[in-house]
Design a protein around this motif. Structure first.
Motif, PDB file in Angstrom:
ATOM      1  N   UNK A 135       0.844  -1.202   0.000  1.00 26.03           N
ATOM      2  CA  UNK A 135       0.000   0.000   0.000  1.00 26.03           C
ATOM      3  C   UNK A 135       0.875   1.246   0.000  1.00 26.03           C
ATOM      4  N   UNK A 136       1.937   1.238   0.794  1.00 23.42           N
ATOM      5  CA  UNK A 136       2.838   2.395   0.858  1.00 23.42           C
ATOM      6  C   UNK A 136       3.511   2.640  -0.483  1.00 23.42           C
ATOM      7  N   UNK A 137       3.865   1.574  -1.184  1.00 21.88           N
ATOM      8  CA  UNK A 137       4.417   1.728  -2.536  1.00 21.88           C
ATOM      9  C   UNK A 137       3.390   2.363  -3.463  1.00 21.88           C
ATOM     10  N   UNK A 138       2.139   1.921  -3.386  1.00 18.26           N
ATOM     11  CA  UNK A 138       1.075   2.490  -4.221  1.00 18.26           C
ATOM     12  C   UNK A 138       0.892   3.972  -3.949  1.00 18.26           C
ATOM     13  N   UNK A 139       1.204   4.401  -2.724  1.00 18.70           N
ATOM     14  CA  UNK A 139       1.077   5.811  -2.360  1.00 18.70           C
ATOM     15  C   UNK A 139       2.302   6.613  -2.810  1.00 18.70           C
ATOM     16  N   UNK A 140       3.266   5.962  -3.463  1.00 17.51           N
ATOM     17  CA  UNK A 140       4.441   6.659  -3.980  1.00 17.51           C
ATOM     18  C   UNK A 140       5.610   6.727  -3.019  1.00 17.51           C
ATOM     19  N   UNK A 141       5.505   6.023  -1.906  1.00  9.20           N
ATOM     20  CA  UNK A 141       6.562   6.076  -0.895  1.00  9.20           C
ATOM     21  C   UNK A 141       7.706   5.127  -1.272  1.00  9.20           C
ATOM     22  N   UNK A 142       8.873   5.360  -0.669  1.00  7.81           N
ATOM     23  CA  UNK A 142      10.082   4.583  -0.945  1.00  7.81           C
ATOM     24  C   UNK A 142      10.502   3.828   0.315  1.00  7.81           C
ATOM     25  N   UNK A 143      10.947   2.586   0.122  1.00  6.68           N
ATOM     26  CA  UNK A 143      11.323   1.735   1.249  1.00  6.68           C
ATOM     27  C   UNK A 143      12.586   2.236   1.940  1.00  6.68           C
ATOM     28  N   UNK A 144      12.550   2.255   3.264  1.00 10.58           N
ATOM     29  CA  UNK A 144      13.734   2.533   4.078  1.00 10.58           C
ATOM     30  C   UNK A 144      14.283   1.241   4.680  1.00 10.58           C
ATOM     31  N   UNK A 145      13.588   0.123   4.449  1.00 10.87           N
ATOM     32  CA  UNK A 145      14.010  -1.157   5.003  1.00 10.87           C
ATOM     33  C   UNK A 145      13.630  -1.292   6.469  1.00 10.87           C
ATOM     34  N   UNK A 146      14.376  -2.146   7.163  1.00 10.75           N
ATOM     35  CA  UNK A 146      14.116  -2.401   8.586  1.00 10.75           C
ATOM     36  C   UNK A 146      14.661  -1.234   9.407  1.00 10.75           C
ATOM     37  N   UNK A 147      13.823  -0.675  10.275  1.00 14.20           N
ATOM     38  CA  UNK A 147      14.302   0.417  11.127  1.00 14.20           C
ATOM     39  C   UNK A 147      14.496  -0.021  12.574  1.00 14.20           C
ATOM     40  N   UNK A 148      13.856  -1.132  12.956  1.00 14.51           N
ATOM     41  CA  UNK A 148      14.093  -1.698  14.281  1.00 14.51           C
ATOM     42  C   UNK A 148      13.465  -3.085  14.341  1.00 14.51           C
ATOM     43  N   UNK A 149      13.879  -3.846  15.340  1.00 11.06           N
ATOM     44  CA  UNK A 149      13.291  -5.154  15.610  1.00 11.06           C
ATOM     45  C   UNK A 149      12.774  -5.129  17.041  1.00 11.06           C
ATOM     46  N   UNK A 150      11.528  -5.556  17.201  1.00  9.51           N
ATOM     47  CA  UNK A 150      10.916  -5.568  18.528  1.00  9.51           C
ATOM     48  C   UNK A 150      10.367  -6.969  18.811  1.00  9.51           C
ATOM     49  N   UNK A 151      10.162  -7.249  20.066  1.00 12.69           N
ATOM     50  CA  UNK A 151       9.529  -8.497  20.476  1.00 12.69           C
ATOM     51  C   UNK A 151       8.199  -8.150  21.124  1.00 12.69           C
TER      52      UNK A 151
END
Length: 180
Positions: A135-151
Motif C-alpha cells: 500500500x505504501x508503494x502504491x502511495x508513492x513512498x520509498x522503502x527505508x528497510x528495517x528500522x528496528x526489531x521488537x519483540x
C-alpha cells in the motif's frame, strides 16, 4: 481540518458519533495486532483514548468514512516529529482489500505536505504484514528497510519494523509529472 473527499471516501475529523465504530476497530485484535493500540483492550481504556487522543488531535487524526454508507470504516493519523509526519492507519476488517488505505493515503499525504507543512512523511509496518508495504508503494513512498526489531510481549513474536518514506520535494515532483 477541512473535510477531504476522494472518489469513494470522506476524510474528516473524528466526532463523538464515531465512538462505537472506532471502538470496534481499536478493540479488534486482528486490526491492531501490530499497532501502538494493541494494548487498548477494555471499554474504559478505549473511552480515555477516544477523549484524550482521537477527539483532541485536531489536524492530526481523521476518520475515514465510506461515502455510500456514511459509516466510519477506519482512521488515519499523523504523529508529527520535527517536520516528519509518521502515518498510522487502520480499517475495520470488512474494508480490507478494497484499496481504501491507498486512496485515503494519497489525500492524507497531500494534506500533510500542503496544510501541515511537513517535510517528510513516513509510515511503518510489521514485516508480517507485507500488504501494508505494498500500500505504501502504491502511495508513492520509498522503502527505508528495517528500522528496528521488537519483540511483542504477548507472544514473544519478533517483529521487524519496516518503514517507507516520501519527501515533500518528491511529492511535489510527482504532482508536476502527473500534471503534464
Amino acid at each position: 481540518m477541512r473535510q477531504i473527499t476522494t472518489a469513494r471516501l470522506i476524510i474528516r475529523p473524528i466526532i463523538q458519533k464515531d465512538y462505537d465504530e472506532l471502538k470496534s476497530i481499536i478493540l479488534d485484535p486482528q486490526v491492531v495486532k501490530y499497532m501502538r493500540y494493541r494494548d487498548v483492550k477494555t471499554d474504559s481504556n478505549f473511552q480515555k483514548l477516544f477523549q484524550d487522543h482521537f477527539l483532541n488531535e485536531l489536524g492530526y487524526t481523521f476518520g475515514i468514512e465510506e461515502k455510500s454508507q456514511h459509516k466510519l470504516i477506519g482512521f488515519y493519523e499523523f504523529h508529527p516529529e520535527d517536520g516528519v509526519g509518521i502515518l498510522t492507519y487502520a480499517l475495520n476488517q470488512a474494508a480490507w482489500g478494497h484499496g481504501y488505505v491507498a486512496e485515503a493515503g494519497r489525500a492524507m499525504m497531500d494534506y500533510g505536505f500542503s496544510e501541515l507543512n511537513l517535510d517528510r512523511i513516513e509510515a511503518h509496518y510489521a514485516h508480517l504484514n507485507p500488504r501494508s508495504g505494498r500500500v505504501m508503494e502504491k502511495m508513492g513512498m520509498h522503502s527505508l528497510g528495517i528500522i528496528e526489531t521488537i519483540t511483542l510481549p504477548e507472544d514473544n513474536d519478533e517483529i521487524n519494523v519496516m518503514a517507507y518514506s516520501l519527501s515533500k520535494d518528491d511529492w511535489n515532483s510527482n504532482d508536476q509529472e502527473q500534471a503534464v
